[in-house]
Design a protein around this motif. Structure first.
Motif, PDB file in Angstrom:
ATOM      1  N   LEU A   1       1.484   1.513   1.571  1.00 50.83           N
ATOM      2  CA  LEU A   1       2.119   1.112   2.573  1.00 50.83           C
ATOM      3  C   LEU A   1       1.036   1.676   4.036  1.00 50.83           C
ATOM      4  O   LEU A   1       0.639   1.163   4.537  1.00 50.83           O
ATOM      5  CB  LEU A   1       2.645   1.865   2.702  1.00 50.83           C
ATOM      6  N   PHE A   2       0.170   2.222   3.614  1.00 53.13           N
ATOM      7  CA  PHE A   2      -1.596   2.498   4.043  1.00 53.13           C
ATOM      8  C   PHE A   2      -2.129   1.259   4.933  1.00 53.13           C
ATOM      9  O   PHE A   2      -2.146   1.336   5.662  1.00 53.13           O
ATOM     10  CB  PHE A   2      -2.065   3.286   2.889  1.00 53.13           C
TER      11      PHE A   2
ATOM     12  N   ILE B   1       2.296   4.160  -1.913  1.00 53.71           N
ATOM     13  CA  ILE B   1       1.622   4.128  -0.597  1.00 53.71           C
ATOM     14  C   ILE B   1       0.524   3.985  -0.246  1.00 53.71           C
ATOM     15  O   ILE B   1       0.030   3.758   0.952  1.00 53.71           O
ATOM     16  CB  ILE B   1       1.490   5.395  -1.152  1.00 53.71           C
ATOM     17  N   VAL B   2      -0.078   3.005  -1.414  1.00 50.72           N
ATOM     18  CA  VAL B   2      -1.770   2.674  -0.782  1.00 50.72           C
ATOM     19  C   VAL B   2      -0.844   1.432  -0.725  1.00 50.72           C
ATOM     20  O   VAL B   2      -2.126   0.581   0.850  1.00 50.72           O
ATOM     21  CB  VAL B   2      -2.166   2.270  -2.316  1.00 50.72           C
TER      22      VAL B   2
ATOM     23  N   MET C   1      -2.868  -2.777  11.100  1.00 50.56           N
ATOM     24  CA  MET C   1      -2.173  -2.931  12.313  1.00 50.56           C
ATOM     25  C   MET C   1      -2.765  -1.805  13.540  1.00 50.56           C
ATOM     26  O   MET C   1      -2.451  -2.612  14.526  1.00 50.56           O
ATOM     27  CB  MET C   1      -0.618  -2.408  12.153  1.00 50.56           C
TER      28      MET C   1
ATOM     29  N   SER D   1      -0.193  -0.936   7.445  1.00 49.58           N
ATOM     30  CA  SER D   1      -0.462  -0.226   8.363  1.00 49.58           C
ATOM     31  C   SER D   1      -1.425   0.428   9.471  1.00 49.58           C
ATOM     32  O   SER D   1      -1.448   0.325  10.479  1.00 49.58           O
ATOM     33  CB  SER D   1       0.653   1.392   8.195  1.00 49.58           C
ATOM     34  N   THR D   2      -2.633   0.687   7.949  1.00 50.13           N
ATOM     35  CA  THR D   2      -3.779   0.397   8.346  1.00 50.13           C
ATOM     36  C   THR D   2      -4.402  -0.276   9.682  1.00 50.13           C
ATOM     37  O   THR D   2      -4.685  -1.252  10.816  1.00 50.13           O
ATOM     38  CB  THR D   2      -5.090   1.452   7.632  1.00 50.13           C
TER      39      THR D   2
END
Ligand code: HEM
Ligand SMILES: [Cu+2]
Lengths: 534, 314
Positions: free
Chosen positions: B81-82, B78-79, B88, B85-86
């Motif tokens: 992905l975080f 999850i980290v 971007m 996405s952040t």
């Protein structure tokens, strides 16, 4: 052997004996009836919305009519069904039984909560009769405070009132769980259902007042033009969103935590095994309740809030997935080497787990900033929250109904019909809401009454699914209703489950226990049968 | 993709392609994390169903190591992905300085677009391909939200503040544009077309729908007709700040703080003049709240902006 006292159902048959009762079990039945009523009203509105969406032009309703239909659907489902359903029906009925108490700590307050709930409900029905409201259940300003021509103040009053019912119920549960546990029932011996209601009650008591204040502000702004949210008077519309979501995000945990508690009970009973990792499951309820207070900003990623704030909210929102994931993995592990009864409660529990996983993981997509920018306020979100709230919470609600029905009313129901219902709900649900993920990702905004023709096929699938789903939701009325008059009597413990509620007769006597029991072991103390079969 | 049932939205920029990639990776991850649950539940329910012979000895009820691992592994994923996405998300909030500006005014229930040259359009937005475009957006009434699915972008348009959005479309075509925040009766009809054109075609389009008056020039007219020049003009007798060179520069306020004179500051100075008072000036400026519409304010902002750059433009 002492003679069994008459059951709570037989302790008085007059209307008065029901309307003035302080017995938590009777109050639970009052809630069961009223919550079911609102479920039907909210469901009828959903049916209208879905029928209207069959065609891209939305021929069935006018623009206003459509807006009012989905707003009432949302308002009723959230405040008059989802939030009160499991706590007020099953929490009320079961918490005293499960912890070995004769009633809740404040029985009269409990009855008062029901009357307050009904008063709020009455307001909502009046709003329905005088023409409804068109702001969406989120009441965003300045639409609601300055531009709406619906009955915003009346609806705000209805929700304000029902909030007090929540707060009182929450307080009652907290005090009961602290004070009235039977001798020997330490925190580590409490059923997980009680744990999750404890966590829920904390949220109810802490978050609901914020909602109440927000609603007062909206009403005041609308009536007197205070300017708190009105930018032309120096107010801030985003302030409203912060206040609203500070309540409403934790509120989704109010809706789902009790469901998680139900599933732990159902899975343990079905597998005839203790829940795997009891303390992790209990602790994760509390973790969800706490982290749940710090994620509200994930509803506002595209609102213009600072991008640094958004980044923090994004991270915390992703983190909530961890305790939720723990529960799912633990339930799965519970089944390992179980002795599993494929009865209706377990089928609802399996359906819950499946839908909750899909709903939860798509929530991760929404918590990621750059993906949320695309799918925020589209059907992707509609699908996501229906998976959690309808797929999850309602599956758990039906699971609870099928599990504790014999206890509540002393009658078995035809299990086959229960199995058929569980399967039909699961299938109908996925047909209704899975296409909405695609619709949303394709760019179909939510709250649209007319839409681009290329979205029609998916909408038609969804409406077909909702017809099936609506039908499946009605089925239990038939066979559960029938069971009340014509089925065979249930024994004290028809599923062979553990838990104090199964040690008293079905239905339980008025004061639950002739003698307060003493708890000597851990919960879910199923006999370890090394035999191959039972 | 078939016309009967579309499964993936069109993509009109490099950024939207990157979003799609993230979405694919995410989907794969979701399947990896959840498939074991689905498979094992079904398998156990069948294998260990009551009445069936199976080995049920040595049952475990806890295993802290396993439990920590299935909390930790998803957390690490999850980290990752975080972070992805952040980053971007931050890029779409940092427009390049040379982006072409288009003003957007949202109102119940239409989108008004105004190009720098003064060209206006309603419910249609023409942009050139391959050039960064920045939308500066204001709402006249309630909250709206500009949504262009082909760019995977949306941004709320909030009364009382400017919000912005930037993109660089790279595939000519006609795409959907919608309002995504519920805004009242005709919310679902607040839609339009987002038209990406080759540069020459876009230039021709500007030419053909062109006006003689740029936004800044229109703003200058408003500046005079509303009496702003009476105080702020060169010949004024009243002590009011000189607006030349103001845009983009730091402004000391009467309460001792500093702000940068951006679009929002200028807008607020016109509509809510008492909220931020420039140091050294008496708070005598009247509000223009009920006098000017959002697009007029935007024109004034454009005019004041043009004053900042008079030296280097002939
Ligand atoms: C057959 C079952 C159902 C169908 C077909 C259905 C359909 C819909 C649709 C189409 C919307 C979106 C309206 C829009 O934003 O354009 C909606 C919104 C919503 N639904 Fe349902 N729904 C169903 C059941 C439920 C249930 C059982 C609940 C809660 C217990 C629920 C809670 C909500 C909420 C909270 C909203 C948001 C309302 C809003 O947008 O303001 N729904 N539903
Ligand atoms: Cu709008």
């Amino acid at each position: 052997m002492t003679e069994n006292p008459p059951s709570y159902l037989d302790a008085g048959h007059t209307i008065r004996s029901w309307l003035l009762t302080t017995d938590h079990k009777r109050i639970a039945v009052l809630y069961l009836i009223s919550v079911t009523f609102f479920f039907l009203v909210g469901g009828a509105a959903a049916g209208l919305v879905r029928a209207d969406l069959l065609t891209p032009e939305g021929d069935l309703l006018t623009n206003e009519g459509y807006n009012r239909a989905f707003t009432l659907h949302g308002v009723i489902m959230v405040w008059f069904f989802l939030i009160p359903s499991i706590p007020n029906v099953f929490g009320n009925f079961l918490i005293p039984l499960m912890i070995g108490a004769r009633d809740l700590a404040f029985p009269r307050l409990n009855l008062l909560s029901w009357y307050i709930y009904m008063l709020g409900g009455l307001f909502t029905l009046i709003v329905l009769l005088v023409g409804g409201v068109d702001t969406g259940w989120t009441f965003y300003t300045p639409l609601s405070s300055m531009f709406s021509n619906g009955h915003v103040v009346l609806v705000a009053a209805a929700v304000f009132i029902v909030g007090f019912s929540s707060i009182l119920t929450g307080l009652n549960f907290i005090v009961t769980i602290h004070k009235l546990r039977a001798p020997g029932m330490g925190w580590g011996r409490m059923p997980l259902f009680v744990w999750s209601h404890y966590a829920t009650s904390i949220i109810l008591v802490l978050a609901t007042p914020v909602l109440s204040i927000t609603l007062v502000l909206i009403a005041a702004e609308r009536l007197f033009g205070l300017g708190i949210f009105d930018p032309s008077l120096g107010g801030d519309p985003l302030l409203f969103q912060h206040l609203f979501w500070f309540y409403s995000h934790p509120a989704v945990y109010i809706m789902v935590l009790p469901a998680l508690g139900v599933i732990s009970e159902l899975v343990a009973a079905a597998a005839r095994k203790p829940v795997f990792g009891y303390s992790f499951v209990a602790g994760s309820s509390i973790a969800i309740a706490i982290i749940g207070f710090f994620v509200w900003g994930h509803h506002m990623f595209v609102s213009g809030q600072s991008m640094y704030a958004s980044a923090v909210f994004s991270f915390l929102s992703l983190a909530v997935a961890v305790p939720s994931g723990i529960k799912v993995y633990n339930w799965t592990a519970t089944l390992y080497k179980g002795n599993i009864l494929l009865d209706p409660p377990f089928l609802f529990a399996m359906s819950f787990i499946g839908l909750f996983v899909v709903g939860g993981l798509t929530g991760l997509a929404l918590a990621m900033l750059s993906i949320d920018v695309h799918v925020h306020d589209t059907y992707f979100v509609v699908a996501h929250f229906h998976y959690i709230m309808v797929g999850g919470t309602i599956s758990a609600y039906f699971g609870a109904l099928h599990f504790w029905w014999p206890k509540m009313f002393g009658r078995m129901y035809p299990l086959t019909w229960g199995r058929i219902t569980a399967a039909t709900i699961f299938f109908g649900f996925n047909l209704t809401f899975f296409p909405q993920f695609i619709l949303g990702f394709l760019g179909m905004p939510r709250r649209y009454h007319v839409y681009a023709p290329e979205f029609q096929t998916l909408h038609v699938l969804s409406s077909a699914g909702s017809t099936l789903l609506g039908f499946a939701y009605l089925l239990p009325f038939v066979y559960l209703g029938y069971s009340l008059v014509a089925s065979k009597r249930a024994s004290a413990n028809p599923w062979g489950a553990t838990g104090l509620e199964w040690t008293v007769p079905s239905p339980p006597p008025k004061h639950n226990f002739v003698e307060i029991p003493t708890v000597t072991g851990r919960p879910y103390d199923y006999p370890v049968d090394k035999e191959d079969s039972r | 993709m078939s016309d009967f049932i579309a499964l993936w939205p069109e993509s009109a920029s490099a950024y939207s392609g990157r979003i799609d990639l993230l979405m694919w990776v995410f989907t794969a991850l979701v399947v990896a994390l959840s498939a074991p649950v689905f498979i094992l539940i079904a398998y156990y329910a069948w294998k260990y169903r009551a009445g069936r012979k199976a080995d049920r000895s040595d049952r475990v009820n806890r295993n802290t190591l396993i439990e920590i691992s299935w909390a930790l592994i998803p957390f690490i994923l999850i980290v990752a992905l975080f972070v992805w996405s952040t980053r971007m998300f931050f890029t779409v909030h940092q427009p390049p300085p040379d982006a072409m500006e288009i003003n957007v005014v949202a109102k119940q229930w239409m989108w008004k677009f105004e190009h720098a040259g003064g060209q206006r359009e309603i419910d249609e937005l023409h942009v050139p391909v391959g050039e960064p475009v920045r939308l500066s957006m204001a709402s006249q009434d309630v909250i709206h939200s500009l949504y262009i699915p082909a760019l995977r972008l949306k941004q709320d348009v909030v009364p009382g503040r400017y919000t912005s959005l930037w993109f660089e479309a790279d595939k000519p075509g006609i795409y959907a544009l919608a309002c995504a925040e519920f805004c009242g009766a005709d919310h679902s009809e607040m839609t339009g077309r987002f038209i990406v054109m080759e540069k020459p075609a876009f230039a021709a389009w500007l030419e053909q729908s062109g006006t003689d008056v740029s936004l800044a020039a229109e703003g200058e007219k408003l500046f005079r007709s509303n009496g702003c020049s009476g105080c702020h003009g060169p010949a004024a007798t009243v002590k009011a700040p000189d607006l030349e060179g103001l845009y983009g520069s730091p402004v000391p306020l009467a309460d001792g703080s500093m702000v940068t004179a951006d679009d929002q500051y200028i807008r607020d100075s016109i509509l809510l003049p008492q909220s931020e008072i420039a140091a050294g000036y008496p708070p005598i400026m009247p509000t223009f709240k009920n006098v000017l519409s959002e697009d007029e304010v935007m024109k004034l902002v454009a005019y004041i902006k043009s004053l900042a750059t008079t030296e280097d433009t002939p």
